[in-house]
Design a protein around this motif. Structure first.
Motif, mmCIF file in Angstrom:
data_model
loop_
_atom_site.group_PDB
_atom_site.id
_atom_site.type_symbol
_atom_site.label_atom_id
_atom_site.label_comp_id
_atom_site.label_asym_id
_atom_site.label_seq_id
_atom_site.Cartn_x
_atom_site.Cartn_y
_atom_site.Cartn_z
ATOM 1 N N HIS A 79 4.570 -0.410 8.498
ATOM 2 C CA HIS A 79 4.359 0.751 8.975
ATOM 3 C C HIS A 79 4.080 2.058 8.001
ATOM 4 C CE1 HIS A 79 3.616 4.350 11.748
ATOM 5 N NE2 HIS A 79 4.532 4.811 10.995
ATOM 6 N N ARG A 80 5.143 1.957 6.971
ATOM 7 C CA ARG A 80 5.117 2.725 5.951
ATOM 8 C C ARG A 80 4.071 2.341 4.934
ATOM 9 N NH1 ARG A 80 11.584 3.263 4.261
ATOM 10 N NH2 ARG A 80 12.410 4.632 6.148
ATOM 11 N N LEU A 81 3.828 1.063 4.515
ATOM 12 C CA LEU A 81 2.759 0.834 3.624
ATOM 13 C C LEU A 81 1.220 1.243 4.349
ATOM 14 C CD1 LEU A 81 1.735 -0.842 1.229
ATOM 15 C CD2 LEU A 81 1.681 -2.973 2.771
ATOM 16 N N ILE A 82 1.138 1.012 5.674
ATOM 17 C CA ILE A 82 -0.145 1.265 6.200
ATOM 18 C C ILE A 82 -0.209 2.889 6.075
ATOM 19 C CG2 ILE A 82 -1.461 1.538 8.211
ATOM 20 C CD1 ILE A 82 -0.100 -1.305 9.050
ATOM 21 N N GLN A 83 0.723 3.538 6.460
ATOM 22 C CA GLN A 83 0.502 4.994 6.372
ATOM 23 C C GLN A 83 0.678 5.656 4.798
ATOM 24 O OE1 GLN A 83 4.381 7.126 6.981
ATOM 25 N NE2 GLN A 83 3.414 8.539 8.653
ATOM 26 N N ASN A 84 0.849 5.112 3.873
ATOM 27 C CA ASN A 84 0.825 5.213 2.576
ATOM 28 C C ASN A 84 -0.792 5.057 2.057
ATOM 29 O OD1 ASN A 84 3.456 6.246 1.980
ATOM 30 N ND2 ASN A 84 4.074 4.311 1.446
ATOM 31 N N GLU A 85 -1.335 3.808 2.577
ATOM 32 C CA GLU A 85 -2.563 3.350 2.426
ATOM 33 C C GLU A 85 -3.418 4.543 3.063
ATOM 34 O OE1 GLU A 85 -3.356 -0.573 3.442
ATOM 35 O OE2 GLU A 85 -2.150 -1.257 1.889
ATOM 36 N N GLN A 86 -3.275 5.091 4.228
ATOM 37 C CA GLN A 86 -3.947 6.047 4.926
ATOM 38 C C GLN A 86 -4.113 7.277 4.126
ATOM 39 O OE1 GLN A 86 -2.480 5.922 8.953
ATOM 40 N NE2 GLN A 86 -4.260 4.872 9.808
ATOM 41 N N LEU A 87 -2.914 7.616 3.644
ATOM 42 C CA LEU A 87 -2.847 8.823 2.732
ATOM 43 C C LEU A 87 -3.616 9.000 1.410
ATOM 44 C CD1 LEU A 87 1.034 9.923 3.186
ATOM 45 C CD2 LEU A 87 -0.998 10.737 4.499
ATOM 46 N N GLU A 88 -3.842 7.465 0.890
ATOM 47 C CA GLU A 88 -4.349 7.386 -0.412
ATOM 48 C C GLU A 88 -5.935 7.506 -0.021
ATOM 49 O OE1 GLU A 88 -3.642 7.093 -3.571
ATOM 50 O OE2 GLU A 88 -1.652 7.767 -2.582
ATOM 51 N N SER A 89 -6.477 6.732 1.073
ATOM 52 C CA SER A 89 -7.758 6.809 1.347
ATOM 53 C C SER A 89 -7.949 6.625 3.034
ATOM 54 C CB SER A 89 -8.532 5.692 0.843
ATOM 55 O OG SER A 89 -9.932 5.713 1.023
ATOM 56 N N PRO A 90 -8.041 7.978 3.603
ATOM 57 C CA PRO A 90 -8.205 7.717 5.114
ATOM 58 C C PRO A 90 -9.608 6.976 5.600
ATOM 59 C CG PRO A 90 -7.702 10.101 4.268
ATOM 60 C CD PRO A 90 -7.948 9.045 3.181
ATOM 61 N N ALA A 91 -9.255 6.266 6.545
ATOM 62 C CA ALA A 91 -10.416 5.699 7.117
ATOM 63 C C ALA A 91 -11.108 4.635 6.181
ATOM 64 C CB ALA A 91 -11.583 6.608 7.671
ATOM 65 N N ALA A 92 -10.427 3.944 5.325
ATOM 66 C CA ALA A 92 -10.836 3.065 4.209
ATOM 67 C C ALA A 92 -11.410 1.866 4.752
ATOM 68 C CB ALA A 92 -9.541 2.600 3.569
ATOM 69 N N VAL A 97 13.131 -4.086 10.357
ATOM 70 C CA VAL A 97 12.984 -3.776 8.962
ATOM 71 C C VAL A 97 11.504 -3.913 8.335
ATOM 72 C CG1 VAL A 97 13.722 -4.313 6.333
ATOM 73 C CG2 VAL A 97 15.337 -4.039 8.316
ATOM 74 N N ASP A 98 11.052 -5.339 8.831
ATOM 75 C CA ASP A 98 9.589 -5.447 8.313
ATOM 76 C C ASP A 98 8.703 -4.569 9.122
ATOM 77 O OD1 ASP A 98 10.680 -7.571 7.043
ATOM 78 O OD2 ASP A 98 9.980 -9.239 8.348
ATOM 79 N N SER A 99 8.757 -4.220 10.318
ATOM 80 C CA SER A 99 7.728 -3.478 10.673
ATOM 81 C C SER A 99 7.932 -1.972 10.373
ATOM 82 C CB SER A 99 8.320 -3.224 12.459
ATOM 83 O OG SER A 99 8.209 -4.463 13.005
ATOM 84 N N VAL A 100 9.007 -1.512 10.004
ATOM 85 C CA VAL A 100 9.119 -0.191 9.591
ATOM 86 C C VAL A 100 8.506 -0.200 8.150
ATOM 87 C CG1 VAL A 100 10.709 1.506 8.264
ATOM 88 C CG2 VAL A 100 11.134 0.351 10.553
#
Length: 312
Positions: free
Chosen positions: A46-59, A40-43
């Motif tokens: 992963h979703r948190l990182i994915q959302n951050e990438q969508l907000e600002s790629p290569a931040a 659950v923690d891994s999922v």
């Protein structure tokens, strides 16, 4: 008395020996729960990182997300590994008309690729559209995309933009149509690859003649990328190809593409209306089978006017 003492000792020993077993049972019962919680923690992570990438790629490379400037140079890393997998060539054209580097007394920060008005231009990698604008004295109608691999790509002189700012795109998505807008003397795609706002020679990573990337990864090094870019021009730039056209655009290509001595010259033919593979084979002193092999087509493939075919 002695018998009672023995019994007490035996019971004590049994109770002590049972403690680790009970502990092991507890751990055994807890293990599946821990695994589920870890999953659950891994999922969630992963979703948190994915959302951050969508907000600002290569931040991690870029301090902010700015829609005002096509590029603004910031500090380059000493080295950076750029993932080139899951790419898509921005155009199917194999014809380069101008190299990256010095040109007409100024620096040309990208490649010019021959396309026709209305040709589909596609996103080179997945990412997020940062800019969709028009610049009359420069890029014309252009699009800037920031990608998850750290690169930003710029597509200039298009006749139409098909995306909007802050739109997520995937590699291969149509983002515009070929054109001749802005500071341009003929229909073509001006294509740039930048890292932290600094222009890198696209031929370091892209091989347009072979419609592929050079490798799965490109290791950027701040102290050598410029010299590597000069070497890449000789390997994959305009000087490494020769284009044979049958119409007035010969002059444009001849003046834009400087001659260079190479051991093996790659030659192309631009299909004219009504031409067949047999006609082209006779004209270029080759065979239909060879044309099919070089261009990965069959004898029944329908040729389109303006299509570029390799013939040697």
């Amino acid at each position: 008395m002695i018998r009672k003492l023995k019994t007490a000792v035996i019971l004590a020993l049994m109770s002590v020996s049972a403690l680790p077993i009970a502990g092991q049972d507890l751990l055994a019962r807890q293990a599946p729960i821990d695994r589920r919680m870890k999953a659950v923690d891994s999922v969630a992570l992963h979703r948190l990182i994915q959302n951050e990438q969508l907000e600002s790629p290569a931040a991690d490379l870029y301090a902010d997300w700015d829609n005002k400037y096509a590029h603004r140079a910031t500090e380059l890393p000493d080295s950076f590994r750029i993932d080139l997998r899951h790419f898509c060539m921005p155009t199917t054209s194999r014809v380069l008309t101008s190299n990256f580097g010095a040109r007409w007394g100024r620096q040309h920060k990208g490649l010019d690729i021959k396309v026709y008005i209305g040709d589909t231009i596609r996103a080179a990698f997945s990412g997020k559209v940062r800019i969709v604008k028009y610049e009359a004295r420069g890029y014309g109608k252009y699009v800037v995309i920031r990608h998850y691999n750290g690169l930003e790509t710029i597509y200039g002189h298009m006749s139409k933009q098909l995306v909007e700012e802050n739109q997520e795109v995937r590699a291969g998505d149509p983002i515009g149509l070929g054109g001749n807008t802005g500071r341009s003397t003929g229909s073509h795609l001006h294509f740039e690859t930048r890292l932290c706002g600094v222009a890198l020679n696209p031929t370091l990573m892209f091989d347009f003649v072979n419609q592929d990337v050079v490798s799965d990864f490109y290791m950027f090094r701040r102290d050598s990328y410029q010299s590597e870019g000069l070497a890449a021009n000789k390997l994959r730039g305009v000087g490494a190809q020769e284009v044979d056209n049958d119409d007035s655009e010969d002059e444009e290509l001849a003046t834009t593409a400087p001659a260079a001595k190479v051991e093996r010259t790659i030659r192309y033919h631009k299909v004219r209306r009504g031409e067949t593979l047999g006609h082209i084979a006779r004209k270029r002193n080759t065979t239909v089978n060879e044309l099919c092999r070089l261009n990965h087509i069959s004898k029944s493939t329908r040729l389109m006017p303006g299509q570029i075919l390799k013939y040697n």
